[in-house]
Design a protein around this motif. Structure first.
Motif, PDB file in Angstrom:
ATOM      1  N   LEU C 265       0.846  -1.204   0.000  1.00 22.73           N
ATOM      2  CA  LEU C 265       0.000   0.000   0.000  1.00 22.73           C
ATOM      3  C   LEU C 265       0.879   1.251   0.000  1.00 22.73           C
ATOM      4  O   LEU C 265       2.100   1.180   0.193  1.00 22.73           O
TER       5      LEU C 265
ATOM      6  N   GLU D 156     -12.073  -5.631   0.293  1.00 24.13           N
ATOM      7  CA  GLU D 156     -11.365  -4.370   0.544  1.00 24.13           C
ATOM      8  C   GLU D 156     -12.330  -3.398   1.221  1.00 24.13           C
ATOM      9  O   GLU D 156     -13.102  -2.696   0.568  1.00 24.13           O
ATOM     10  N   ASP D 158     -11.815  -0.661   2.771  1.00 25.38           N
ATOM     11  CA  ASP D 158     -11.553   0.759   2.521  1.00 25.38           C
ATOM     12  C   ASP D 158     -12.364   1.277   1.340  1.00 25.38           C
ATOM     13  O   ASP D 158     -12.588   2.486   1.208  1.00 25.38           O
TER      14      ASP D 158
HETATM   15 CA   LIG Z   1      -6.988  -0.879   3.486  1.00 21.08          CA
END
Ligand SMILES: [Ca+2]
Ligand code: HEC
Ligand code: HEC
Ligand SMILES: [Ca+2]
Ligand SMILES: [Ca+2]
Ligand SMILES: [Ca+2]
Ligand SMILES: [Ca+2]
Ligand SMILES: [Ca+2]
Ligand SMILES: [Co+2]
Ligand SMILES: [Co+2]
Lengths: 403, 170, 403, 170
Positions: C265, D156, D158
């Motif tokens: 990320l 996911e 997010d």
């Molecule tokens: Ca995340």
């Protein structure tokens, strides 16, 4: 370490060539200790393993251009037939057709007679579905006495494929059907210029002008570039190398629907247009020419199918038809498609006669041989769908019998 | 997606003339004619090596029998031939023209097909061996087994008769 | 007439060899006027047509033994990938394994550690099901800028197969699981001795020890003779040439689940065990490097899939994502399997940007690229599932763009 | 159908000894040991032609970089290597033993693998270059990015945050 010479693998050293459909590679003693072969040695189209040897076997016929090959039913895995092992029946050999030069003509009782290129057909919305194709001559040597030694020969004119194509009804909208349209002649571009008359009702319900088979183009021996698919109908009607559809108000009475593919009864009369394949099943394990090594647990396996809808159930008998019990269905039944069935069996070492019978969703029950011959005699040739019996002897050997 | 009727190219009847299919009424039989005598010659040259000098078939060559077997259909050894089994003469013309000789498919003229049809039908004593076959006469030929067929479509209903002799009431 | 010399067919005269997977035959001018070829010239295992030329293409990598090939997605027909065109990813090349010498070991936190021969595995009840396999590296060149020129390269690490095998749970009954069993190491018999840790919950729900692919044995490059099938999981976990399952109470943290196949990320942290493939779709027609000859009716076609259940719906946009409308689903969705979708489109000749988005039955919606990179950055490498955009220019040419 | 647990042949732990899998606790590390000095020699002979003299990787040879990149993971050009990225030293031992050298897989002894691991870890300044690596010491190695990973299983989430700046209430 470099790849060891072929001599290191005795089994392969003896036969220097790979089985059909395979490529021969060196067999390392320990595959984790040698780099494997890189991608694209096959130039981008893979082959089967060199250890897989089952093939279609051909009929013993004077002319290979009008002959057939049988699918090794006991060796296929799951419910699809690999395209390379799909049974064949040709009446004029396999033509080699350039799709760029092939067109489909649709004419007769239509508003606008037209021809369609392969590209045009592929531009239309398509349907993909699974169905079996069975030759109506499948099992034809079993009317009078048990003849085929193994299930490849007794039942191997049967294969199951995922077909992709355009519904006939879609093409029909592009030509317009006239009111008296009732039968359609389908014609192939092979040396037999194969022709069959198909009822318009069938064409409008589920017929496909197919160009795809199991994810890729039709194989040449299955009609490349176009085949008529008529789910559940006898194989001969599903015209390969399709080049022409002629709409008429009556059937054409072609050679293949009068002289051949008609079913002679005892009284000398014969049935025309027996187009749907009847409810049928066969045990593929254990089956003829196999040998059970010793008493114990075995999983009986087989196929069931019907040209009249979905398979509803399959029964198995271990005592030559005296008692029956339901088998497991190993896949969700689809209309006009095979199902795999299985049945856990403990063989006690005594002689046994194994049978299976198919029951379809229309309620048709696969008949015993005596039921079948009582209405059809033994000279019908086509549409033999009687229950098959495999005798397991006390030495474990399996053979084809009538009960 | 072609949602209209725009796909496909219209074709003229001239373009369609390269195809044929002869129905029992013989309406689409081509011009031409032939006799058994002419047919016998062609047959000897182009058919006999597979079907036999006397139309008896040659097993090893793959050519089936083309005559005989009349009256055998209801016996234990039915012999199905053009003579004994086929319901329509149109089929004979259509089939020979379509695909015979097996080793030279599509090579016969309509005259030759009329002649061969006349020859095979005359050997089978279905027509006189002097008969000239053409579009008019062929459609009038009545085959011996013309009435031998019936519509067999649909499930085998005979399988649903209850066997009276096995019924407990008897 | 005898077969005309090859020179009669100009297109073929130029290239003297058949495409991969095909055999070259003479092309008659009129196939109805020449006897076709007889059965069994292929020795009983058929090949594709010489006119079908699409192949897997390989990645441009220094070592072909750790490389990949892409499925020609725009060329496959229907919903199955032909086995010969199934994408590949190997880390130590393709081993050649004799099934008679291959065994599957199951050990660790079990009651009785055991090994199983292929014959023993085949004797157990089997399941046949269809699912896609997608490499989690599929589409990895599209994070920062449009890179792949065509859909084979952008999305071709995706294939759909009908697999046959024994559920892991069936084997588990034959070894007994101990109470703390939580993760299972699956190990391959290739030169990479590939290993991945799989949660026992996945194994017990739908994992197959597969030996069959599309009706026959697994292809060598798909793991012959055994492959672990984990429907919906990233391809790398579906261990090929499977030789060992070690039951443990914790994961093994192998190279392929730490150094590789983890998702970095923006903040420098990385996600482990992102095992399920996300909802995704792509338009295959028209797609990159294609050319629409002229304005008119076209049938937009594509694939949609999700590792989290069935595809529920697919939407299509013709204006780069401003407006959306539902597409047709061309086959009945199955869990963890691709569906074909299509959408009838009239192209007016003006520039257009074509997109599709997948919605799965869990409610996941395929994200736009900005949505995806806002949570994942552009350095995740794996699990890129953003909406793909194809720009159609006014000259009809189609190219890969970001919007 | 085998309906009981009769299928399969029980195997002894001796037979299973031919397999290995090293978990982060290192409990199954084999006997043996090695140092960076020994590792440097083996590396030069058997690894450097693919991974580079200085572990920098050789693109054309296919061998990835094995050291460097520490602190780069949150930048625009993250460099993932054993040093910068790998969370467990056990993985290094397991992987080298399992599959390297790529052109001679499965050919290294445990001593050689300890030595190569020591060398790679010392070049990455994760262990001292004098450190003897063995089953006891390897399991104590703490990798720089040991805390860099988190369980990413499941969808996911997010993706499901509502973007406040875009919300009309703001
Ligand atoms: Ca995340
Ligand atoms: C090279 C061998 C060969 C030659 C030459 C040949 N045939 Fe045939 N014929 C066959 C074969 C084989 C069949 C069966 C075709 C099939 O299996 O579909 C057949 C079938 C037929 C039939 C149908 C028989 C039936 O009852 O189904 C007729 C009629 C026929 N041939 C006529 C002719 C005529 C007329 C000629 C010559 C002009 C000819 N044949 C030349 C091999 C040959
Ligand atoms: C012939 C080339 C070659 C040789 C020699 C070689 N390697 Fe490799 N190495 C590779 C390749 C290629 C990979 C990536 C493998 C893959 O794609 O899965 C790799 C990967 C690695 C990795 C993992 C890197 C990462 O971050 O994923 C390590 C560690 C490694 N090698 C160590 C070694 C050691 C130690 C030796 C010598 C004993 C060695 N290699 C010899 C080609 C080689
Ligand atoms: Ca070797
Ligand atoms: Ca009309
Ligand atoms: Ca009847
Ligand atoms: Ca020719
Ligand atoms: Ca237990
Ligand atoms: Co019939
Ligand atoms: Co992942």
């Amino acid at each position: 370490t470099a790849a060891a010479p072929l001599a290191a693998a005795p089994a392969l050293a003896e036969k220097k060539t790979a089985p059909p459909g395979a490529v021969l590679y060196d067999v390392p003693d320990d595959p984790t200790k040698e780099m494997g072969r890189g991608v694209h040695e096959d130039n981008g189209y893979g082959t089967r393993s060199q250890f897989e040897t089952e093939v279609r076997v051909k009929a013993d016929r004077p002319l290979d251009a009008t002959s057939w090959t049988y699918t090794p039913l006991a060796a296929t895995i799951g419910n699809l037939t690999p395209s390379g092992l799909h049974f064949e029946r040709h009446h004029g050999g396999i033509p080699t057709i350039d799709p760029a030069r092939h067109e489909l003509y649709v004419h007769g009782l239509v508003d606008i007679a037209k021809k369609f290129t392969i590209a045009e057909i592929k531009s239309l919305p398509s349907v993909t579905r699974r169905c079996f194709i069975e030759c109506s001559g499948n099992t034809l040597d079993e009317w009078s006495k048990p003849t085929g030694k193994n299930v490849q020969v007794t039942h191997g004119l049967l294969s199951t494929t995922e077909w992709t194509g355009v519904p006939f009804a879609t093409l029909a909208r592009h030509v317009g059907l006239q009111e008296n349209a009732a039968w359609v002649l389908a014609e192939g571009a092979d040396a037999a210029v194969m022709t069959r008359s198909i009822p318009i009702g069938k064409l409008m319900s589920d017929a496909l002008i197919a160009y795809g088979q199991n994810g890729e183009a039709l194989r040449p021996e299955q009609g490349y570039p176009l085949r008529l698919i008529l789910p559940g109908f006898e194989g001969n009607t599903q015209i390969k190398w399709l080049r022409r559809l002629q709409v008429s108000d009556r059937p054409f009475m072609t050679h293949e629907e009068t002289a051949a593919y008609t079913d002679l009864l005892k009284d000398g009369r014969a049935k025309l247009f027996t187009l749907e394949m009847d409810a049928k099943s066969v045990i593929t394990f254990p089956s003829g020419e196999m040998m059970l090594p010793k008493p114990g647990h075995y999983l009986i396996k087989g196929f069931a199918w019907s040209g009249r809808g979905r398979v509803y159930a399959v029964d198995v008998s271990l005592d030559g038809g005296k008692t029956w019990a339901p088998a497991r269905l190993d896949n969700v039944p689809e209309p006009m498609s095979t199902v795999r069935f299985s049945y856990p069996w403990h063989w006690d070492g005594k002689p046994a006669i194994l049978q299976s019978r198919c029951i379809d969703e229309a309620g048709n029950v696969q008949p015993t041989r005596s039921e079948l011959i009582s209405v059809r005699g033994v000279n019908s040739v086509y549409h033999y769908n009687a229950i098959q019996s495999w005798a397991v002897a006390s030495d474990g050997s399996v053979s084809n019998v009538h009960v | 997606g072609n949602t209209d009727a725009s796909v496909g190219t219209p074709v003229s009847s001239e373009e369609l003339a390269k195809f044929f299919a002869i129905q029992p009424d013989g309406a689409t039989l081509p011009p031409g004619q032939g006799t058994a005598a002419a047919g016998r010659e062609i047959y000897a040259q182009r058919c006999a090596h597979c079907h036999g000098e006397h139309l008896e078939g040659i097993k090893e060559a793959g050519g089936p029998v083309l005559a005989g077997g009349r009256g055998s259909l209801a016996t234990d050894r039915p012999l199905k031939s053009v003579e004994s089994y086929w319901p329509h003469a149109s089929t004979l013309f259509d089939y020979i023209w379509r695909t015979m000789p097996f080793d030279q498919p599509g090579s016969l003229t309509p005259d030759e097909v009329y002649a061969l049809s006349a020859y095979i039908l005359s050997v089978g004593k279905i027509i006189d061996d002097k008969q000239v076959l053409d579009a008019k006469t062929l459609r009038k030929v009545v085959m011996p087994n013309a009435k031998g067929f019936f519509d067999g479509s649909g499930p085998e209903l005979d399988m649903y008769r209850i066997n009276q002799s096995a019924s407990p009431a008897k």
